[in-house]
Design a protein around this motif. Structure first.
Motif, mmCIF file in Angstrom:
data_model
loop_
_atom_site.group_PDB
_atom_site.id
_atom_site.type_symbol
_atom_site.label_atom_id
_atom_site.label_comp_id
_atom_site.label_asym_id
_atom_site.label_seq_id
_atom_site.Cartn_x
_atom_site.Cartn_y
_atom_site.Cartn_z
ATOM 1 N N ASN A 245 0.735 -1.191 0.058
ATOM 2 C CA ASN A 245 0.146 0.044 0.014
ATOM 3 C C ASN A 245 0.775 1.369 0.053
ATOM 4 O O ASN A 245 0.601 2.438 0.727
ATOM 5 C CB ASN A 245 -1.070 0.035 1.213
ATOM 6 C CG ASN A 245 -2.394 -0.361 0.994
ATOM 7 O OD1 ASN A 245 -2.899 0.089 -0.115
ATOM 8 N ND2 ASN A 245 -3.145 -1.381 1.734
ATOM 9 N N LEU A 246 1.934 1.173 -0.754
ATOM 10 C CA LEU A 246 3.038 2.023 -0.686
ATOM 11 C C LEU A 246 3.754 2.462 -1.943
ATOM 12 O O LEU A 246 4.253 1.303 -2.496
ATOM 13 C CB LEU A 246 3.956 1.883 0.335
ATOM 14 C CG LEU A 246 5.011 3.281 0.815
ATOM 15 C CD1 LEU A 246 4.119 4.457 1.229
ATOM 16 C CD2 LEU A 246 5.985 2.545 2.058
ATOM 17 N N ASP A 273 9.015 0.487 -11.241
ATOM 18 C CA ASP A 273 8.198 1.436 -11.905
ATOM 19 C C ASP A 273 6.942 1.129 -12.655
ATOM 20 O O ASP A 273 6.378 1.662 -13.394
ATOM 21 C CB ASP A 273 8.955 2.450 -12.791
ATOM 22 C CG ASP A 273 10.150 3.268 -12.057
ATOM 23 O OD1 ASP A 273 9.757 3.521 -10.722
ATOM 24 O OD2 ASP A 273 11.181 3.256 -12.502
ATOM 25 N N ILE A 274 6.616 -0.224 -12.653
ATOM 26 C CA ILE A 274 5.508 -0.734 -13.221
ATOM 27 C C ILE A 274 4.273 -0.693 -12.461
ATOM 28 O O ILE A 274 4.095 -1.076 -11.100
ATOM 29 C CB ILE A 274 5.563 -2.218 -13.491
ATOM 30 C CG1 ILE A 274 6.866 -2.455 -14.424
ATOM 31 C CG2 ILE A 274 4.245 -2.835 -14.049
ATOM 32 C CD1 ILE A 274 6.742 -1.749 -15.695
ATOM 33 N N PRO A 275 3.206 0.172 -12.730
ATOM 34 C CA PRO A 275 1.994 0.353 -11.654
ATOM 35 C C PRO A 275 1.224 -0.889 -11.667
ATOM 36 O O PRO A 275 1.223 -1.858 -12.406
ATOM 37 C CB PRO A 275 1.040 1.249 -12.838
ATOM 38 C CG PRO A 275 1.856 1.817 -13.811
ATOM 39 C CD PRO A 275 3.200 0.960 -14.056
ATOM 40 N N THR A 276 0.718 -1.240 -10.401
ATOM 41 C CA THR A 276 0.141 -2.768 -9.980
ATOM 42 C C THR A 276 -1.569 -2.196 -9.600
ATOM 43 O O THR A 276 -2.058 -3.226 -8.895
ATOM 44 C CB THR A 276 0.953 -3.237 -8.860
ATOM 45 O OG1 THR A 276 0.913 -2.445 -7.787
ATOM 46 C CG2 THR A 276 2.225 -3.373 -9.566
ATOM 47 N N VAL A 277 -1.912 -1.027 -9.464
ATOM 48 C CA VAL A 277 -3.129 -0.564 -9.102
ATOM 49 C C VAL A 277 -3.621 0.482 -9.765
ATOM 50 O O VAL A 277 -2.722 1.263 -9.971
ATOM 51 C CB VAL A 277 -3.340 -0.536 -7.451
ATOM 52 C CG1 VAL A 277 -2.602 0.669 -7.157
ATOM 53 C CG2 VAL A 277 -4.545 -0.541 -7.097
ATOM 54 N N ASN A 278 -4.941 0.610 -9.974
ATOM 55 C CA ASN A 278 -5.584 1.883 -10.559
ATOM 56 C C ASN A 278 -6.657 2.270 -9.588
ATOM 57 O O ASN A 278 -7.670 1.780 -9.881
ATOM 58 C CB ASN A 278 -5.552 1.650 -12.142
ATOM 59 C CG ASN A 278 -6.108 3.028 -12.828
ATOM 60 O OD1 ASN A 278 -6.036 3.989 -12.111
ATOM 61 N ND2 ASN A 278 -6.423 2.786 -14.172
ATOM 62 N N TRP A 279 -6.397 3.138 -8.954
ATOM 63 C CA TRP A 279 -7.666 3.896 -8.077
ATOM 64 C C TRP A 279 -7.839 5.166 -8.601
ATOM 65 O O TRP A 279 -7.248 5.828 -9.134
ATOM 66 C CB TRP A 279 -6.990 4.205 -6.624
ATOM 67 C CG TRP A 279 -6.665 2.960 -5.789
ATOM 68 C CD1 TRP A 279 -7.494 1.999 -5.372
ATOM 69 C CD2 TRP A 279 -5.556 2.680 -5.042
ATOM 70 N NE1 TRP A 279 -6.808 0.931 -4.685
ATOM 71 C CE2 TRP A 279 -5.478 1.560 -4.258
ATOM 72 C CE3 TRP A 279 -4.335 3.489 -4.569
ATOM 73 C CZ2 TRP A 279 -4.853 1.111 -3.362
ATOM 74 C CZ3 TRP A 279 -3.447 2.966 -3.934
ATOM 75 C CH2 TRP A 279 -3.702 1.731 -3.374
ATOM 76 N N PRO A 280 -9.412 5.274 -8.793
ATOM 77 C CA PRO A 280 -10.023 6.575 -9.813
ATOM 78 C C PRO A 280 -9.427 7.713 -8.925
ATOM 79 O O PRO A 280 -9.113 8.491 -9.779
ATOM 80 C CB PRO A 280 -11.460 6.221 -9.176
ATOM 81 C CG PRO A 280 -11.680 4.762 -8.893
ATOM 82 C CD PRO A 280 -10.296 4.302 -8.216
ATOM 83 N N PRO A 284 -2.899 5.308 -11.876
ATOM 84 C CA PRO A 284 -1.960 4.108 -11.445
ATOM 85 C C PRO A 284 -0.957 4.585 -10.412
ATOM 86 O O PRO A 284 -0.385 5.562 -10.361
ATOM 87 C CB PRO A 284 -1.307 4.021 -12.967
ATOM 88 C CG PRO A 284 -2.258 4.783 -13.856
ATOM 89 C CD PRO A 284 -2.746 5.928 -13.108
ATOM 90 N N MET A 285 -0.779 3.449 -9.812
ATOM 91 C CA MET A 285 0.501 3.541 -8.749
ATOM 92 C C MET A 285 1.025 2.038 -8.610
ATOM 93 O O MET A 285 0.374 1.217 -8.707
ATOM 94 C CB MET A 285 -0.273 3.928 -7.156
ATOM 95 C CG MET A 285 -0.583 5.367 -7.149
ATOM 96 S SD MET A 285 -1.286 5.827 -5.414
ATOM 97 C CE MET A 285 0.077 5.849 -4.506
ATOM 98 N N ARG A 286 2.146 2.077 -7.786
ATOM 99 C CA ARG A 286 2.530 0.880 -7.836
ATOM 100 C C ARG A 286 2.821 0.646 -6.121
ATOM 101 O O ARG A 286 3.441 1.176 -5.398
ATOM 102 C CB ARG A 286 4.397 0.650 -8.118
ATOM 103 C CG ARG A 286 4.797 -0.644 -8.085
ATOM 104 C CD ARG A 286 6.545 -0.516 -8.448
ATOM 105 N NE ARG A 286 6.854 -1.885 -8.281
ATOM 106 C CZ ARG A 286 8.109 -1.998 -8.447
ATOM 107 N NH1 ARG A 286 9.045 -1.352 -8.339
ATOM 108 N NH2 ARG A 286 8.757 -3.367 -8.262
ATOM 109 N N VAL A 287 1.989 -0.441 -5.645
ATOM 110 C CA VAL A 287 1.793 -0.793 -4.201
ATOM 111 C C VAL A 287 2.152 -2.386 -4.069
ATOM 112 O O VAL A 287 2.161 -2.634 -2.908
ATOM 113 C CB VAL A 287 0.514 -0.219 -3.656
ATOM 114 C CG1 VAL A 287 0.275 1.121 -3.832
ATOM 115 C CG2 VAL A 287 -0.526 -1.147 -4.292
ATOM 116 N N ASP A 288 1.966 -3.242 -5.048
ATOM 117 C CA ASP A 288 1.935 -4.534 -5.021
ATOM 118 C C ASP A 288 3.618 -4.930 -5.440
ATOM 119 O O ASP A 288 3.873 -4.490 -6.556
ATOM 120 C CB ASP A 288 1.025 -5.292 -5.705
ATOM 121 C CG ASP A 288 -0.381 -4.683 -5.248
ATOM 122 O OD1 ASP A 288 -0.806 -5.471 -4.286
ATOM 123 O OD2 ASP A 288 -0.854 -4.114 -5.975
#
Length: 323
Positions: A245-246, A273-280, A284-288
């Protein structure tokens, strides 16, 4: 001969996936899996079947004492052609009531007063599915580790006193879900240790930044573990994986915690630097993350986005490893 056989061995495929399958009450996830027509469950199963990992760590799956929901999911995967005979889910901190006012709102017994946020015990917890057996007598479950005992802890202080009081500080566990060190016995690579967790979101708190500080420390825990300050470090190859979550660069979290792992000399990063989540709200962010120890050779890695209108916002993250 051992080196030759290992060189010819098939890669070990490891995955982590925040399924976001958690329900609003106990038993509801089991009900929905057993019905066989829930679109979110179908989306999760499709993602797992598409990647077919040897070992997968799941987040966002409700825990029950007899493991019925996890077994139902695994049995459904088996019926679809992907068998996971070995299943693990230890009692989490999510929804584990403390009988204290841990969140400092002047009340007790709310979801924020549990050792980890949850409206019932086990809401949105963790589990592991594996094609290979666990070495359970070597499990290190750090879920009861107290936050205040972490070296260089960021436990929040207000005017020189612990946030929510001394009783809360004395009882508050670090893990919002769990921190597990669990070896898996593989036929090709011997004992492989999984270091896994699911940290709290670093938001939804007040000026004391309780969640932001806890999120940082849940990730910082692993640096202390692999450097020998907490618990017993893995004896052989290991893989650090889960939902931190970070993001190291984006969002409201204290990114230095995950950066210290991404740049650690004992670890390697297959998917920088690969995004793993897309919150509205954030995009896109990398947290996993999956961070293998340096004694692995990375063959391939990627992310797989589940499909469907109610699919998880997280991608399934996978890595193929050999030695």
């Amino acid at each position: 001969m051992l080196l030759a056989s290992m060189a010819q061995a098939d890669p070990l495929r490891i995955a982590t996936f925040n399924t976001e399958l958690s329900r609003k009450g106990p038993g509801l996830l089991l009900r929905d899996i057993l019905r066989g027509d829930d679109p979110a469950v179908a989306s999760v199963m499709d993602a797992i079947l598409s990647i077919a990992p040897d070992i997968i760590v799941l987040q966002g799956i409700d825990y029950d004492l007899e493991g019925r929901a996890l077994n139902a999911l695994a049995d459904s995967l088996t019926a679809a052609g992907l068998s996971y005979p070995h299943r693990f889910a230890g009692p989490p901190n999510a929804g584990r009531q403390s009988d204290l006012d841990l969140d400092g709102d002047g009340k007790r017994s709310g979801p924020g007063d549990a050792q980890g946020y949850g409206r019932f015990f086990g809401q949105g917890a963790m589990a592991i599915l594996s094609q290979h057996p666990f070495v359970l007598n070597e499990l290190q479950d750090f879920s009861a580790f107290l936050w205040k005992d972490l070296p260089d802890t960021l436990y929040p202080m207000v005017n020189g006193t612990p946030f929510a009081g001394l009783d809360a500080q004395g009882a508050q566990r670090l893990s919002s879900n769990s921190h597990w060190s669990l070896p898996v016995q593989t036929p090709e690579y011997g004992s492989v240790t999984l270091l896994t967790y699911h940290a709290t979101p670093p938001v939804f708190d007040g000026p004391e930044d309780r969640n932001g500080r806890r999120n940082h420390d849940e990730t910082a825990f692993w640096r202390h573990h692999i450097e020998g300050r907490i618990g017993t470090t893995p004896k052989g190859p290991f893989i650090l994986l889960g939902d931190a979550n970070l993001d190291p660069h984006r969002g409201d979290g204290r990114g230095e915690a995950i950066t210290s792992l991404l740049t650690h000399s004992a670890l390697q990063d297959p998917l920088p630097d690969i995004p793993t989540v897309n919150w509205p709200r954030t995009g896109p962010m990398r947290v996993d993350y999956i961070l293998p120890s340096r004694d692995w050779q990375i063959v391939d890695a990627g992310v797989h986005w589940a499909k469907g209108d109610v699919a998880s916002r997280h991608a399934l993250v996978w890595v193929d490893l050999t030695r």
